[in-house]
Write a protein that holds these residues in place. Structure first.
Motif, short mmCIF file in Angstrom:
data_model
loop_
_atom_site.label_atom_id
_atom_site.label_comp_id
_atom_site.label_asym_id
_atom_site.label_seq_id
_atom_site.Cartn_x
_atom_site.Cartn_y
_atom_site.Cartn_z
N MET A 100 -1.98 11.93 2.70
CA MET A 100 -3.30 12.43 2.33
C MET A 100 -4.35 11.97 3.32
O MET A 100 -4.24 10.88 3.90
N ARG A 101 -5.38 12.79 3.47
CA ARG A 101 -6.57 12.41 4.22
C ARG A 101 -7.69 12.20 3.21
O ARG A 101 -8.07 13.14 2.50
N VAL A 119 -6.07 -0.38 10.81
CA VAL A 119 -5.30 -0.35 9.57
C VAL A 119 -6.21 -0.78 8.43
O VAL A 119 -7.06 -1.66 8.60
N VAL A 120 -6.06 -0.13 7.29
CA VAL A 120 -6.83 -0.47 6.09
C VAL A 120 -5.91 -1.18 5.12
O VAL A 120 -4.87 -0.64 4.70
N VAL A 121 -6.28 -2.40 4.76
CA VAL A 121 -5.46 -3.22 3.86
C VAL A 121 -5.65 -2.74 2.42
O VAL A 121 -6.78 -2.49 1.98
N TYR A 124 -4.72 4.37 7.62
CA TYR A 124 -5.19 4.17 8.99
C TYR A 124 -6.40 5.06 9.26
O TYR A 124 -6.54 6.14 8.69
N THR A 125 -7.25 4.60 10.17
CA THR A 125 -8.39 5.40 10.60
C THR A 125 -8.64 5.12 12.07
O THR A 125 -8.06 4.20 12.66
N ILE A 126 -9.49 5.93 12.70
CA ILE A 126 -9.87 5.71 14.10
C ILE A 126 -11.06 4.75 14.13
O ILE A 126 -11.92 4.80 13.25
N MET A 127 -11.09 3.91 15.14
CA MET A 127 -12.16 2.91 15.27
C MET A 127 -12.71 2.94 16.69
O MET A 127 -11.95 2.97 17.66
N ILE A 150 -9.53 8.34 6.21
CA ILE A 150 -8.36 7.47 6.15
C ILE A 150 -7.13 8.33 5.90
O ILE A 150 -7.12 9.14 4.97
N VAL A 151 -6.13 8.19 6.74
CA VAL A 151 -4.84 8.84 6.53
C VAL A 151 -3.93 7.83 5.84
O VAL A 151 -3.73 6.72 6.36
#
Length: 326
Positions: free
Chosen positions: A1-2, A138-140, A159-162, A195-196
């Protein structure tokens, strides 16, 4: 999912699931931090319900915000090529420090200066060497202390772009104090466009646990950098495990991969070429970061108003400082 955070018209910010060119809203009042804390299974349930119950909004007609306001932001330095190039550019030294090979070192940056897609990063007025940094974060999704890498893998929400915007001239001066970057970094960090969730990228995982995602960076439509995320020296599981060692991570923490090599930032290229080619970012420039499997994050370059001056430092003679007679 996005999963994205967005506004539609004058309505308050909502969280929603992006499907094609539509976004379907989760219940009002729910933040991305709430969704992350509820866990991946609940996020999928919310997404299914939103798609089933709502007509959705056209993605082109909403404004995407930063996908979340992080609990904290750590930024690692996982790419040897980046370390070597930027070290030469920022402090004039060659090679990679031996300590880099010990662990996925990180610094903390400012969770209160988060920008979303298409927002303007206002660089300090005193900065002339403006730069971007192409990263994946990475998103915890789960709290933990001294996690194993196996535990850390199950703690990944997504995960997302930073884009770790960097004032290189300020950074070079302040790092001489040996405390790491401060005002050279903490004015802006862009995240997005969404966030993917972790399950979406499992097909890109290689045998070593690295994600084989092609990543590119462009300034005003001209590509200046291209690398593969799997060229990192450390996996995201290693980064989370190390961040939690003798400490704690929480749902909503964001951990950046560090800047990719081969032009993941301008300073790396400056260090390799011995000149500022390409030139530092200028006011009005647009930086576009693309990551396979995640999406595109754009941001513009701005300049803040000059900051008020500080009272000059009080210089003391060493004898005075030690309490010895002068």
């Amino acid at each position: 999912m996005r999963l994205a955070t967005f506004t539609a018209g004058a309505a308050e910010a909502r969280v929603g699931v992006v499907e094609g060119e539509q976004i379907y809203a989760f219940p009002a009042g729910m933040t991305m931090r709430d969704v992350i804390a509820a866990g991946l299974a609940e996020a999928h349930r919310l997404g299914e319900r939103a798609r089933a119950e709502g007509d959705g909004f056209a993605l082109a007609e909403v404004r995407l915000l930063a996908p979340l306001q992080p609990t904290s932001v750590r930024d690692c330095v996982a790419f040897e090529e980046h370390v070597e190039g930027v070290r030469r550019s920022v402090d004039g030294r060659a090679g990679v420090p031996e300590a880099w090979y010990d662990a996925p070192t990180f610094y903390f940056t400012n969770p209160h200066a988060i920008l979303g897609p298409d927002e303007t990063a206002r660089f300090p007025a005193a900065c002339a060497m403006r730069d971007f940094e192409l990263e994946v974060a990475v998103v915890v999704g789960r709290a933990g202390c001294s996690m194993t890498e196996s535990d850390a893998r199950t703690a990944i929400f997504g995960y997302t772009i930073m884009n770790d915007w960097s004032a290189r001239d300020l950074q070079g001066r302040e790092m001489q104090v040996s405390l790491g970057p401060a005002k050279g970094k903490d004015f802006a960090t862009s995240l997005g466009p969404w966030i993917v969730t972790a399950d979406e990228l499992e097909a890109h995982r290689d045998d070593g646990g690295f994600l084989t995602l092609t990543c590119t960076a462009a300034v005003n439509g001209v590509e200046v950098g291209r690398d593969v995320l799997s060229n990192a020296g450390w996996t995201f599981e290693s980064m989370i495990a190390y961040a939690s060692r003798d400490s704690r991570v929480e749902p909503g923490d964001v951990i950046g991969s560090g800047t990719l090599g081969n032009g993941g930032c301008l300073a790396e290229l400056w260090g390799r070429r011995g000149e500022q080619d390409p030139p530092p970012l200028r006011e009005g420039d647009e930086v576009t970061l693309d990551v396979e499997g995640i999406g595109t994050l754009r941001g513009r370059v701005g300049v803040a108003e000059p900051a008020p001056p500080l009272t000059p430092v009080r210089r003391r003679r060493y004898a005075d400082f030690r309490g010895e007679p002068v």
